[in-house]
Design a protein around this motif. Structure first.
Motif, PDB file in Angstrom:
ATOM      1  N   UNK A   1       0.796  -1.225   0.000  1.00 51.14           N
ATOM      2  CA  UNK A   1       0.000   0.000   0.000  1.00 51.14           C
ATOM      3  C   UNK A   1       0.825   1.269   0.000  1.00 51.14           C
ATOM      4  N   UNK A   2       0.194   2.346   0.448  1.00 50.70           N
ATOM      5  CA  UNK A   2       0.838   3.650   0.482  1.00 50.70           C
ATOM      6  C   UNK A   2       1.808   3.754   1.652  1.00 50.70           C
ATOM      7  N   UNK A   3       2.703   4.731   1.569  1.00 43.92           N
ATOM      8  CA  UNK A   3       3.717   4.938   2.590  1.00 43.92           C
ATOM      9  C   UNK A   3       3.067   5.225   3.949  1.00 43.92           C
ATOM     10  N   UNK A   4       3.353   4.364   4.944  1.00 43.58           N
ATOM     11  CA  UNK A   4       2.866   4.568   6.294  1.00 43.58           C
ATOM     12  C   UNK A   4       1.435   4.136   6.533  1.00 43.58           C
ATOM     13  N   UNK A   5       0.761   3.596   5.518  1.00 48.70           N
ATOM     14  CA  UNK A   5      -0.664   3.263   5.648  1.00 48.70           C
ATOM     15  C   UNK A   5      -0.930   1.768   5.757  1.00 48.70           C
ATOM     16  N   UNK A   6       0.101   0.974   5.960  1.00 46.64           N
ATOM     17  CA  UNK A   6      -0.090  -0.465   6.057  1.00 46.64           C
ATOM     18  C   UNK A   6      -1.097  -0.888   7.129  1.00 46.64           C
ATOM     19  N   UNK A   7      -1.113  -0.275   8.334  1.00 47.22           N
ATOM     20  CA  UNK A   7      -2.078  -0.711   9.346  1.00 47.22           C
ATOM     21  C   UNK A   7      -3.540  -0.580   8.913  1.00 47.22           C
ATOM     22  N   UNK A   8      -3.869   0.449   8.144  1.00 40.62           N
ATOM     23  CA  UNK A   8      -5.245   0.607   7.673  1.00 40.62           C
ATOM     24  C   UNK A   8      -5.643  -0.522   6.738  1.00 40.62           C
ATOM     25  N   UNK A   9      -4.717  -0.903   5.846  1.00 47.22           N
ATOM     26  CA  UNK A   9      -4.980  -2.026   4.955  1.00 47.22           C
ATOM     27  C   UNK A   9      -5.234  -3.301   5.751  1.00 47.22           C
TER      28      UNK A   9
END
Length: 348
Positions: free
Chosen positions: A80-88
């Protein structure tokens, strides 16, 4: 003329070979600590008899976030996007809580742009393994200081770092993560045993792994180098992961020299004391030893904290046994009567 039979491929209890847990060939630099971590994840999942299709992988942006490509080729993954892995991870695991999540991030992806998401996934206790491949530098963008770089570090093209580093394990502890560990890519046996315990933990399991960058952060006196790590690593304990199917025996340990922590599935972590008494279920003790290690320039490794009884985000909601992504539309949508009742309650 006789022909020799080809040797049988060794398989685990799931009927799978080690090859079934591998991914694509790595494109990272030769000697990168991230490759060693991927190899130990492969070994751990093979030994745990995990079926790859029951695992889903997540990552953000950076050298570290390329790592899921190099293990579990049969598992679904999302970069995913930079820094957004937890949301995924939160969205995917909420949709199917029967899957086990593995997220791989880096010190930039987590401790800089992703710090907010990191803190919130900790306090929600989302059941997944969160691996931080921590090298103290932005290798993908050619060697800038990361948020975990030590004060006074001097790199060839960046000058001197003036800022105090972020300690990922401390951040995880104060955010109430239910499993926190630190390891060193140069200690593969410990990485593997910690990963086994983390994978079996029901809740967020953070593993901060110091993973040397051999291209942009290769000074021997740097806190993220192989040389410094080997000379300064101090293990809290010797870790043995005991699967639930095995009989637990610790007769070889002297009285008081080992501590057992039983996980929710019946598996056990046996922590054998090396040179100190340490209680991994005491969060205040974990914070104390981290502060002590910081003051003494020690690379303290091991399982710092574990709370196997902490409620997860799935315990807070009335989720059905059938995953949400397999429920028919009529089960997901509120009925006309329910909507009418809500509207009546909102009328003044």
């Amino acid at each position: 003329m006789t022909t020799q039979a080809a040797p049988k491929t060794q398989v685990n209890l799931a009927g799978l070979s080690r090859q079934d847990y591998k991914g694509h060939n790595s494109t990272l630099c030769a000697g990168c600590g991230h490759n060693s971590i991927s190899n130990q994840i492969i070994a751990a999942l093979y030994e745990l008899n995990v079926v790859p299709e029951t695992v889903v992988k997540f990552s953000g942006i950076g050298c570290s976030s390329k790592s899921p490509t190099y293990f579990l080729n049969r598992s679904f993954g999302f970069n995913g996007l930079h820094g957004r892995m937890p949301s995924l991870a939160l969205g995917a695991l909420f949709a199917d809580h029967t899957l086990k999540g593995i997220g791989v991030s880096g010190d930039g992806d987590t401790a800089s742009i992703g710090m907010g998401q990191f803190k919130h996934v900790m306090r929600r206790n989302l059941p997944m393994v969160y691996v931080v491949e921590n090298n103290g530098v932005y290798g993908l963008t050619k060697g800038q200081f990361s948020a975990t770089a030590e004060v006074g570090l001097e790199l060839k093209r960046q000058g001197v770092n003036r800022y105090f580093p972020v300690d990922i394990c401390m951040e995880a502890l104060v955010s109430r993560a239910s499993f926190v560990a630190r390891s060193f890519a140069g200690d593969p046996k410990q990485v593997k045993e910690i990963f086994k315990a983390a994978f079996s933990h029901r809740g967020i399991a953070v593993i901060d792994i110091i993973s040397p960058c051999v291209t942009f952060h290769n000074k021997e006196d740097s806190f993220h180098s192989y040389t410094w790590g080997k000379e300064h690593e101090i293990a809290l304990h010797d870790i043995t992961y005991v699967p639930a199917r095995e009989e637990i025996t610790i007769e070889d340990f002297e009285e008081g020299s080992a501590r057992e922590v039983t996980l929710h599935d019946g598996a056990t972590i046996v922590l054998k004391k090396l040179d100190r008494d340490y209680d991994p279920t005491n969060i205040f003790e974990a914070l104390r030893v981290l502060y002590e290690a910081e003051q003494n320039n020690w690379l303290l490794t091991g399982i710092l904290y574990v709370n196997p009884n902490a409620p997860t985000i799935f315990d807070m909601y009335n989720l059905p046994d059938t995953p949400l992504n397999r429920l028919p539309a009529e089960k997901l949508r509120p009925s006309r009567e329910s909507l009418d009742k809500i509207m009546q309650q909102m009328q003044i």
